[in-house]
Design a protein around this motif. Structure first.
Motif, PDB file in Angstrom:
ATOM      1  N   CYS A  31       0.829  -1.207   0.000  1.00 22.11           N
ATOM      2  CA  CYS A  31       0.000   0.000   0.000  1.00 22.11           C
ATOM      3  C   CYS A  31       0.861   1.255   0.000  1.00 22.11           C
ATOM      4  O   CYS A  31       1.841   1.345   0.751  1.00 22.11           O
ATOM      5  N   VAL A  32       0.483   2.232  -0.832  1.00 22.14           N
ATOM      6  CA  VAL A  32       1.059   3.577  -0.790  1.00 22.14           C
ATOM      7  C   VAL A  32      -0.097   4.562  -0.893  1.00 22.14           C
ATOM      8  O   VAL A  32      -1.182   4.214  -1.377  1.00 22.14           O
ATOM      9  N   SER A  33       0.135   5.809  -0.452  1.00 24.65           N
ATOM     10  CA  SER A  33      -0.956   6.784  -0.402  1.00 24.65           C
ATOM     11  C   SER A  33      -0.800   7.922  -1.399  1.00 24.65           C
ATOM     12  O   SER A  33      -1.707   8.742  -1.534  1.00 24.65           O
ATOM     13  N   LEU A  34       0.345   7.990  -2.095  1.00 19.54           N
ATOM     14  CA  LEU A  34       0.593   9.087  -3.026  1.00 19.54           C
ATOM     15  C   LEU A  34       0.889   8.543  -4.426  1.00 19.54           C
ATOM     16  O   LEU A  34       1.499   7.471  -4.569  1.00 19.54           O
ATOM     17  N   GLY A  35       0.498   9.316  -5.444  1.00 20.06           N
ATOM     18  CA  GLY A  35       0.773   8.908  -6.815  1.00 20.06           C
ATOM     19  C   GLY A  35       2.254   8.838  -7.116  1.00 20.06           C
ATOM     20  O   GLY A  35       2.725   7.915  -7.804  1.00 20.06           O
ATOM     21  N   GLY A  36       3.015   9.795  -6.584  1.00 17.08           N
ATOM     22  CA  GLY A  36       4.458   9.792  -6.801  1.00 17.08           C
ATOM     23  C   GLY A  36       5.116   8.567  -6.205  1.00 17.08           C
ATOM     24  O   GLY A  36       6.013   7.963  -6.808  1.00 17.08           O
ATOM     25  N   ASP A  37       4.656   8.169  -5.013  1.00 18.33           N
ATOM     26  CA  ASP A  37       5.193   6.963  -4.383  1.00 18.33           C
ATOM     27  C   ASP A  37       4.839   5.716  -5.188  1.00 18.33           C
ATOM     28  O   ASP A  37       5.623   4.764  -5.261  1.00 18.33           O
ATOM     29  N   ALA A  38       3.648   5.730  -5.787  1.00 11.84           N
ATOM     30  CA  ALA A  38       3.231   4.589  -6.614  1.00 11.84           C
ATOM     31  C   ALA A  38       4.154   4.428  -7.815  1.00 11.84           C
ATOM     32  O   ALA A  38       4.602   3.312  -8.122  1.00 11.84           O
ATOM     33  N   LEU A  39       4.458   5.522  -8.496  1.00 14.77           N
ATOM     34  CA  LEU A  39       5.337   5.443  -9.663  1.00 14.77           C
ATOM     35  C   LEU A  39       6.730   4.990  -9.258  1.00 14.77           C
ATOM     36  O   LEU A  39       7.375   4.206  -9.967  1.00 14.77           O
ATOM     37  N   THR A  40       7.218   5.476  -8.108  1.00 13.02           N
ATOM     38  CA  THR A  40       8.535   5.044  -7.626  1.00 13.02           C
ATOM     39  C   THR A  40       8.538   3.551  -7.338  1.00 13.02           C
ATOM     40  O   THR A  40       9.472   2.827  -7.709  1.00 13.02           O
ATOM     41  N   ALA A  41       7.482   3.073  -6.671  1.00  6.62           N
ATOM     42  CA  ALA A  41       7.395   1.648  -6.342  1.00  6.62           C
ATOM     43  C   ALA A  41       7.325   0.797  -7.600  1.00  6.62           C
ATOM     44  O   ALA A  41       7.977  -0.252  -7.697  1.00  6.62           O
ATOM     45  N   LEU A  42       6.556   1.243  -8.586  1.00  5.28           N
ATOM     46  CA  LEU A  42       6.394   0.463  -9.812  1.00  5.28           C
ATOM     47  C   LEU A  42       7.671   0.460 -10.642  1.00  5.28           C
ATOM     48  O   LEU A  42       8.015  -0.555 -11.259  1.00  5.28           O
ATOM     49  N   ARG A  43       8.378   1.575 -10.663  1.00  4.08           N
ATOM     50  CA  ARG A  43       9.632   1.624 -11.415  1.00  4.08           C
ATOM     51  C   ARG A  43      10.714   0.790 -10.740  1.00  4.08           C
ATOM     52  O   ARG A  43      11.614   0.282 -11.407  1.00  4.08           O
ATOM     53  N   GLY A  44      10.603   0.645  -9.427  1.00  2.31           N
ATOM     54  CA  GLY A  44      11.619  -0.120  -8.707  1.00  2.31           C
ATOM     55  C   GLY A  44      11.304  -1.592  -8.589  1.00  2.31           C
ATOM     56  O   GLY A  44      12.131  -2.369  -8.140  1.00  2.31           O
ATOM     57  N   ASN A  45      10.082  -1.981  -8.998  1.00  6.97           N
ATOM     58  CA  ASN A  45       9.683  -3.377  -8.848  1.00  6.97           C
ATOM     59  C   ASN A  45       8.843  -3.782 -10.041  1.00  6.97           C
ATOM     60  O   ASN A  45       7.690  -3.378 -10.168  1.00  6.97           O
ATOM     61  N   ALA A  46       9.436  -4.587 -10.905  1.00  5.59           N
ATOM     62  CA  ALA A  46       8.737  -5.009 -12.118  1.00  5.59           C
ATOM     63  C   ALA A  46       7.828  -6.214 -11.869  1.00  5.59           C
ATOM     64  O   ALA A  46       7.216  -6.723 -12.797  1.00  5.59           O
ATOM     65  N   ASP A  47       7.726  -6.670 -10.609  1.00  6.75           N
ATOM     66  CA  ASP A  47       6.999  -7.897 -10.307  1.00  6.75           C
ATOM     67  C   ASP A  47       5.539  -7.678  -9.954  1.00  6.75           C
ATOM     68  O   ASP A  47       4.820  -8.641  -9.688  1.00  6.75           O
ATOM     69  N   TYR A  48       5.079  -6.428  -9.877  1.00  7.80           N
ATOM     70  CA  TYR A  48       3.670  -6.203  -9.547  1.00  7.80           C
ATOM     71  C   TYR A  48       2.790  -6.750 -10.663  1.00  7.80           C
ATOM     72  O   TYR A  48       2.988  -6.458 -11.837  1.00  7.80           O
ATOM     73  N   ALA A  49       1.794  -7.543 -10.266  1.00  6.60           N
ATOM     74  CA  ALA A  49       0.898  -8.154 -11.242  1.00  6.60           C
ATOM     75  C   ALA A  49      -0.253  -7.242 -11.607  1.00  6.60           C
ATOM     76  O   ALA A  49      -0.828  -7.370 -12.689  1.00  6.60           O
ATOM     77  N   LEU A  50      -0.596  -6.279 -10.713  1.00  6.09           N
ATOM     78  CA  LEU A  50      -1.751  -5.407 -10.944  1.00  6.09           C
ATOM     79  C   LEU A  50      -1.675  -4.219  -9.991  1.00  6.09           C
ATOM     80  O   LEU A  50      -1.091  -4.315  -8.909  1.00  6.09           O
ATOM     81  N   VAL A  51      -2.293  -3.102 -10.401  1.00  2.00           N
ATOM     82  CA  VAL A  51      -2.347  -1.894  -9.579  1.00  2.00           C
ATOM     83  C   VAL A  51      -3.808  -1.522  -9.348  1.00  2.00           C
ATOM     84  O   VAL A  51      -4.600  -1.464 -10.292  1.00  2.00           O
ATOM     85  N   ILE A  52      -4.169  -1.295  -8.091  1.00  2.00           N
ATOM     86  CA  ILE A  52      -5.483  -0.741  -7.740  1.00  2.00           C
ATOM     87  C   ILE A  52      -5.261   0.721  -7.417  1.00  2.00           C
ATOM     88  O   ILE A  52      -4.546   1.050  -6.466  1.00  2.00           O
TER      89      ILE A  52
END
Length: 233
Positions: A31-52
């Motif tokens: 879980c993250v609460s900010l859009g910027g944090d979401a992009l950072t997490a996604l760029r740093g981890n290619a293993d996410y299967a889906l984003v809510i």
């Protein structure tokens, strides 16, 4: 190993409920609460299967996050929103979202939608053309094994639904296919989706084809009927 899901919502109660529902289904939510944090997490981890992804975030809108994400990734996205306006839903789908859930919602329903999207995330073999548009006798080249399509020698950067939609049209050049037929062929388990979703994806497909060839518009609109791919390229 559990499939990882990223939840982006600034309301802790909602994020916690979703995380609990997903864990009970065997997923591993972050879980993250900010859009910027979401992009950072996604760029740093290619293993996410889906984003809510919540539309109303404190820093960036969910639409902005999805727009930035789609420049780099085709990871499935489910939008959450307090608004139920159909225009908002169409905008989200045009940006490449896979589903759109208005608040309030049942966390179990969202988990069920996650399961359905991940089940159909890979391109379906049934949608790959066997002959039409597959050779060198037209502007298109379809690499069915690689799930990619070239137009005038340029490989198109397509989302999964743009790919399936164009592949479906390529199967039968010249044949008019209604929006309902295209919905059934491309958006599996999509009884809650809008037929205007087809129009939105046709619009983005045309833009990508025009970027390759400004003078060639192979997709024909048949008012009140549907769409076809011009026979003979």
């Amino acid at each position: 190993m559990s499939r990882r899901i990223l939840i982006v919502d600034d309301e802790p109660a909602i994020a916690d409920m979703l995380a609990y529902a997903l864990r009970t289904e065997g997923y591993a939510p972050d879980c993250v609460s900010l859009g910027g944090d979401a992009l950072t997490a996604l760029r740093g981890n290619a293993d996410y299967a889906l984003v809510i992804l919540d539309v109303g975030l404190p820093d960036l809108s969910g639409f902005d996050v999805c727009r930035a994400l789609r420049r780099e990734s085709d990871v499935p996205v489910i939008f959450l929103t307090a608004r139920s306006d159909e225009v908002d839903r169409i905008v989200g789908l045009e940006l490449g979202a896979d589903d759109y859930v208005p608040k309030p919602f049942s966390p179990r329903e969202v988990a069920s939608r996650v399961r359905a999207i991940l089940r159909r995330a890979r391109p379906q073999a049934a949608l790959t053309p066997t002959a039409a548009g597959d050779g060198g006798d037209g502007p298109f080249r379809h690499d069915a094994d690689g799930a990619r399509i070239a137009f005038h020698g340029v490989w198109l950067s397509l989302t999964r639904y743009e790919y399936r939609l164009l592949a479906t049209l390529l199967e039968r050049p010249g044949r008019v296919q209604s929006r309902a037929q295209l919905m059934a062929a491309v958006w599996h388990d999509a009884e809650d989706s809008l037929e205007r979703t087809v129009d939105a994806h046709i619009k983005t497909l045309r833009a990508k084809l025009r970027a390759v060839s400004e003078t060639d518009d192979p997709i024909e609109t048949h008012r009140g009927l549907g769409y076809s791919l011009r026979a003979g390229g």
